[in-house]
Design a protein around this motif. Structure first.
Motif, PDB file in Angstrom:
ATOM      1  N   SER A 110       0.828  -1.214   0.000  1.00 45.90           N
ATOM      2  CA  SER A 110       0.000   0.000   0.000  1.00 45.90           C
ATOM      3  C   SER A 110       0.860   1.260   0.000  1.00 45.90           C
ATOM      4  O   SER A 110       1.967   1.272   0.506  1.00 45.90           O
ATOM      5  CB  SER A 110      -0.896   0.024   1.230  1.00 45.90           C
ATOM      6  N   ASN A 111       0.309   2.308  -0.568  1.00 47.86           N
ATOM      7  CA  ASN A 111       0.855   3.664  -0.497  1.00 47.86           C
ATOM      8  C   ASN A 111       2.316   3.810  -0.901  1.00 47.86           C
ATOM      9  O   ASN A 111       3.068   4.522  -0.250  1.00 47.86           O
ATOM     10  CB  ASN A 111       0.671   4.247   0.907  1.00 47.86           C
ATOM     11  N   VAL A 133       2.200   9.418  -5.853  1.00 46.19           N
ATOM     12  CA  VAL A 133       1.688   8.465  -4.859  1.00 46.19           C
ATOM     13  C   VAL A 133       0.851   7.433  -5.595  1.00 46.19           C
ATOM     14  O   VAL A 133      -0.076   7.788  -6.336  1.00 46.19           O
ATOM     15  CB  VAL A 133       0.841   9.188  -3.792  1.00 46.19           C
ATOM     16  N   SER A 135      -1.362   5.243  -4.548  1.00 45.44           N
ATOM     17  CA  SER A 135      -2.769   5.127  -4.162  1.00 45.44           C
ATOM     18  C   SER A 135      -3.592   6.334  -4.584  1.00 45.44           C
ATOM     19  O   SER A 135      -4.814   6.264  -4.615  1.00 45.44           O
ATOM     20  CB  SER A 135      -2.889   4.917  -2.653  1.00 45.44           C
ATOM     21  N   SER A 136      -2.957   7.453  -4.925  1.00 44.67           N
ATOM     22  CA  SER A 136      -3.657   8.669  -5.364  1.00 44.67           C
ATOM     23  C   SER A 136      -2.913   9.283  -6.549  1.00 44.67           C
ATOM     24  O   SER A 136      -2.258  10.312  -6.412  1.00 44.67           O
ATOM     25  CB  SER A 136      -3.740   9.678  -4.227  1.00 44.67           C
ATOM     26  N   PRO A 137      -3.022   8.688  -7.732  1.00 39.35           N
ATOM     27  CA  PRO A 137      -2.229   9.188  -8.860  1.00 39.35           C
ATOM     28  C   PRO A 137      -2.599  10.596  -9.297  1.00 39.35           C
ATOM     29  O   PRO A 137      -1.770  11.308  -9.846  1.00 39.35           O
ATOM     30  CB  PRO A 137      -2.493   8.167  -9.971  1.00 39.35           C
ATOM     31  N   ALA A 138      -3.825  11.021  -9.041  1.00 40.01           N
ATOM     32  CA  ALA A 138      -4.231  12.365  -9.464  1.00 40.01           C
ATOM     33  C   ALA A 138      -3.768  13.446  -8.493  1.00 40.01           C
ATOM     34  O   ALA A 138      -3.880  14.630  -8.795  1.00 40.01           O
ATOM     35  CB  ALA A 138      -5.749  12.430  -9.603  1.00 40.01           C
ATOM     36  N   LEU A 139      -3.235  13.054  -7.361  1.00 43.41           N
ATOM     37  CA  LEU A 139      -2.776  14.014  -6.364  1.00 43.41           C
ATOM     38  C   LEU A 139      -1.656  14.887  -6.918  1.00 43.41           C
ATOM     39  O   LEU A 139      -1.632  16.091  -6.711  1.00 43.41           O
ATOM     40  CB  LEU A 139      -2.314  13.273  -5.105  1.00 43.41           C
ATOM     41  N   ASN A 140      -0.730  14.293  -7.609  1.00 44.63           N
ATOM     42  CA  ASN A 140       0.374  15.023  -8.232  1.00 44.63           C
ATOM     43  C   ASN A 140       0.638  14.351  -9.579  1.00 44.63           C
ATOM     44  O   ASN A 140       1.519  13.515  -9.703  1.00 44.63           O
ATOM     45  CB  ASN A 140       1.604  14.989  -7.336  1.00 44.63           C
ATOM     46  N   TRP A 150       1.922   7.094 -14.435  1.00 39.25           N
ATOM     47  CA  TRP A 150       1.686   7.104 -13.011  1.00 39.25           C
ATOM     48  C   TRP A 150       2.355   5.900 -12.365  1.00 39.25           C
ATOM     49  O   TRP A 150       2.589   4.889 -13.002  1.00 39.25           O
ATOM     50  CB  TRP A 150       0.200   7.175 -12.682  1.00 39.25           C
TER      51      TRP A 150
END
Length: 157
Positions: A110-111, A133, A135-140, A150
């Motif tokens: 994870s993460n 990141v 787990s959150s590819p749209a974050l950056n 990603w």
């Protein structure tokens, strides 16, 4: 005429805004509580009132490499690229460099987060440089009209 009406409405808006008075004697604040009430007698054994005093930082491990997923939006080709730390690979019209990949020691699946630098092959301009990141590819995310890249995960062994 419409512009004049909008201008008058815009100028009158602050005057029409309702303000809550914290010293309102009749107790009617529209259902809002202005100041939080603390139950001093409800403190725990450590006197912390249930708040986190100090957050323990999760330990991370540096991996030897990462898996990056690349999408060519024009052709629709999807590729998973395995990279080692410090390696630069060419994908389409891009150079992709993996600086480092890290993951939580307690849960390697994870993460994951990795430091990527993505440059244009033709002129060498940096299109993206930073941490991604998994787990959150749209974050950056990298913003490119043709390619999406990603981070999927770190390579743990």
């Amino acid at each position: 005429m419409m512009r004049a009406f909008l201008l008058v409405l815009l100028l009158a808006a602050p005057a029409m805004a309702q303000q809550l008075d914290p010293n309102n004697s009749d107790g009617d604040n529209g259902g809002f509580t202005l100041e939080p009430e603390l139950d001093v007698d409800g403190a725990g054994e450590d006197g912390s009132f249930g708040f986190v005093i100090e957050e323990e930082q999760e330990k991370v491990v540096t991996a030897s490499g990462a898996v990056v997923r690349a999408l060519d939006r024009v052709s629709g080709a999807l590729s998973d690229i395995e990279m080692m730390s410090g390696q630069t690979i060419g994908y389409g019209r891009l150079f992709v460099t993996l600086g480092e990949c890290r993951y939580p020691e307690s849960n390697p699946a994870s993460n994951a987060f990795g430091y990527l630098a993505i440059r244009n092959k033709s002129d060498g301009d940096t299109l993206f440089q930073g941490w991604m990141v998994a787990s959150s590819p749209a974050l950056n995310a990298m913003d490119h009209p043709r390619y999406d890249l990603w981070l999927l995960r770190c390579i743990t062994s």
